[in-house]
Design a protein around this motif. Structure first.
Motif, PDB file in Angstrom:
ATOM      1  N   ASP A 125      46.756  33.648  44.831  1.00 39.71           N
ATOM      2  CA  ASP A 125      48.103  34.578  44.034  1.00 39.71           C
ATOM      3  C   ASP A 125      49.128  35.501  45.604  1.00 39.71           C
ATOM      4  OD1 ASP A 125      47.232  33.976  41.585  1.00 39.71           O
ATOM      5  OD2 ASP A 125      46.023  36.012  41.434  1.00 39.71           O
ATOM      6  N   ARG A 126      48.209  35.848  45.947  1.00 36.27           N
ATOM      7  CA  ARG A 126      49.025  36.784  47.351  1.00 36.27           C
ATOM      8  C   ARG A 126      49.363  35.787  48.276  1.00 36.27           C
ATOM      9  NH1 ARG A 126      44.153  39.939  47.244  1.00 36.27           N
ATOM     10  NH2 ARG A 126      43.711  41.938  47.390  1.00 36.27           N
ATOM     11  N   ARG A 129      37.709  38.634  33.725  1.00 31.80           N
ATOM     12  CA  ARG A 129      38.496  37.004  33.517  1.00 31.80           C
ATOM     13  C   ARG A 129      36.962  35.900  34.136  1.00 31.80           C
ATOM     14  NH1 ARG A 129      43.172  39.043  35.731  1.00 31.80           N
ATOM     15  NH2 ARG A 129      42.403  38.609  38.124  1.00 31.80           N
ATOM     16  N   SER A 130      36.530  34.980  33.981  1.00 35.55           N
ATOM     17  CA  SER A 130      35.353  34.378  34.297  1.00 35.55           C
ATOM     18  C   SER A 130      35.587  34.146  35.723  1.00 35.55           C
ATOM     19  CB  SER A 130      35.266  33.014  33.114  1.00 35.55           C
ATOM     20  OG  SER A 130      36.308  32.236  33.658  1.00 35.55           O
ATOM     21  N   GLY A 131      36.864  33.881  36.036  1.00 33.66           N
ATOM     22  CA  GLY A 131      37.025  32.987  38.205  1.00 33.66           C
ATOM     23  C   GLY A 131      35.638  34.749  38.976  1.00 33.66           C
ATOM     24  N   GLN A 160      51.997  21.183  42.301  1.00 34.42           N
ATOM     25  CA  GLN A 160      51.773  22.007  41.668  1.00 34.42           C
ATOM     26  C   GLN A 160      50.931  22.686  41.704  1.00 34.42           C
ATOM     27  OE1 GLN A 160      51.379  18.098  39.655  1.00 34.42           O
ATOM     28  NE2 GLN A 160      53.263  17.732  40.256  1.00 34.42           N
ATOM     29  N   LEU A 161      51.708  24.104  41.527  1.00 28.93           N
ATOM     30  CA  LEU A 161      50.314  25.088  42.650  1.00 28.93           C
ATOM     31  C   LEU A 161      49.402  25.960  41.531  1.00 28.93           C
ATOM     32  CD1 LEU A 161      52.810  26.806  44.553  1.00 28.93           C
ATOM     33  CD2 LEU A 161      51.216  25.252  45.105  1.00 28.93           C
ATOM     34  N   TYR A 162      48.419  26.265  41.759  1.00 27.28           N
ATOM     35  CA  TYR A 162      47.515  27.641  40.446  1.00 27.28           C
ATOM     36  C   TYR A 162      46.733  27.884  41.798  1.00 27.28           C
ATOM     37  CZ  TYR A 162      43.780  24.158  40.295  1.00 27.28           C
ATOM     38  OH  TYR A 162      42.554  23.418  40.797  1.00 27.28           O
ATOM     39  N   SER A 163      45.997  29.056  40.162  1.00 24.15           N
ATOM     40  CA  SER A 163      45.587  29.648  41.626  1.00 24.15           C
ATOM     41  C   SER A 163      43.914  29.850  40.495  1.00 24.15           C
ATOM     42  CB  SER A 163      45.685  31.021  42.251  1.00 24.15           C
ATOM     43  OG  SER A 163      44.951  31.089  42.874  1.00 24.15           O
ATOM     44  N   LEU A 164      43.184  30.475  41.021  1.00 25.64           N
ATOM     45  CA  LEU A 164      41.807  30.927  40.194  1.00 25.64           C
ATOM     46  C   LEU A 164      40.644  31.609  41.079  1.00 25.64           C
ATOM     47  CD1 LEU A 164      38.232  28.926  39.917  1.00 25.64           C
ATOM     48  CD2 LEU A 164      40.933  28.011  41.512  1.00 25.64           C
ATOM     49  N   GLY A 165      40.140  33.285  40.137  1.00 31.33           N
ATOM     50  CA  GLY A 165      39.631  33.745  41.377  1.00 31.33           C
ATOM     51  C   GLY A 165      38.493  33.941  42.714  1.00 31.33           C
ATOM     52  N   SER A 166      37.688  33.542  42.485  1.00 29.61           N
ATOM     53  CA  SER A 166      37.045  33.236  43.292  1.00 29.61           C
ATOM     54  C   SER A 166      37.289  31.757  44.497  1.00 29.61           C
ATOM     55  CB  SER A 166      35.208  32.734  42.888  1.00 29.61           C
ATOM     56  OG  SER A 166      34.604  32.127  43.659  1.00 29.61           O
ATOM     57  N   PHE A 167      36.999  32.332  45.899  1.00 29.53           N
ATOM     58  CA  PHE A 167      37.398  31.343  46.820  1.00 29.53           C
ATOM     59  C   PHE A 167      35.847  30.124  46.532  1.00 29.53           C
ATOM     60  CE2 PHE A 167      36.893  29.746  50.661  1.00 29.53           C
ATOM     61  CZ  PHE A 167      38.010  29.417  52.151  1.00 29.53           C
TER      62      PHE A 167
END
Length: 286
Positions: free
Chosen positions: A169-170, A101-103, A187-194
């Protein structure tokens, strides 16, 4: 005032971008993955870039301390009397990198007198870098184009149908359901990098980022918080206390923050922080 000469400024960005482009190329090849701890992964690419960045910044800033994620011995520098400390994360968002993934991002931040003063966040998948610091400003570069001033963008006003909030995610697994039950307009969402999560805030795509699980380390936070503060965002814990980079607020072995972390625009912070704290009070253990 720019804290580095134009040549040194360009050199810093060149080193970080070169490592990020190397990571993007290596993501298409076979690489090794191992587990440093529970759900804490590292790849052979992390280690290669960690060594390269450590050498490069050691040569550019020989009088400064350097702490990198994959060099455990380097953590001792946090407790030594350096006027400036460099915190290096060769791959922020390693799980996204592992899964194609790109995050993920390459991040470097500077810490002076227990205060984040400058940061660089490079997203290899987009070939885009965000950087800047206190009394300097915010900037963005795309590919090898000249830097452009980055103007923070305020998120949409909070309404019953518009309340974008980033929750990892956690934390969504542990607290997402109770937060949504108590604050249904979120509205909750996430992606990888802090770091890239903080960039989402600066670009106005979300109003608040909530990080509760206290796994995040100094190399994850120094660069993003330097940029967040320049952008005028509020950085605090669940009780509204400022985030501390003093040794007593940091785990001595892992260099993880003991405080939960909230970063966001002031209107979102004022409206949501007390409600989130109340919603999870019975489940969150200080």
């Amino acid at each position: 005032m720019q804290p580095f000469s134009p040549d040194l400024d360009a050199q810093i960005r060149q080193v970080i971008r070169a490592c990020g482009q190397q990571a993007e190329a290596l993501s298409k090849q076979a690489f090794q993955v191992s587990e440093k701890g529970p759900e804490d992964y590292v790849t052979s690419v992390d280690r290669v870039l960690d060594a390269q960045l450590s050498i490069a910044f050691g040569e550019m800033f020989a009088q400064d301390g350097i702490v990198t994620e994959e060099n455990i011995q380097s953590r001792q520098a946090f407790y030594q009397n350096y006027e400036r400390l460099w915190l290096i994360d060769p791959l922020d968002g390693t799980e996204d990198f592992i899964h194609g993934r790109s995050g993920y991002a390459v991040m470097v931040g500077s810490l002076e007198k227990a205060r984040p003063t400058a940061g660089w966040i490079y997203a290899p998948a987009q070939d885009c870098m965000f950087y800047g610091g206190a009394d300097w400003g915010l900037f963005q570069t795309i590919a090898d184009r000249p830097p452009q001033t980055l103007q923070p963008i305020a998120p949409p006003p909070l309404t019953e149908t518009c309340c974008p909030v980033i929750l990892g995610d956690r934390d969504q697994a542990n607290f997402g359901q109770i937060i949504l039950q108590q604050i249904p307009e979120i509205q909750l969402y996430s992606l990888g990098s802090f770091g890239l999560k903080v960039i989402e805030l600066i670009l106005g795509r979300a109003g608040l980022y909530v990080y509760l699980n206290r796994r995040v380390k100094l190399w994850d936070t120094t660069a993003p918080l330097a940029l967040a503060q320049v952008a005028g965002l509020v950085c605090c814990d669940l009780a509204g206390q400022p985030l501390s980079f003093q040794p007593d607020a940091i785990d001595p072995d892992t260099l993880a923050h003991k405080q939960p972390i909230l970063i966001g625009w002031s209107n979102y912070m004022e409206a949501l922080r007390p409600r989130i704290a109340a919603a999870i009070a019975d489940q969150f253990v200080e």
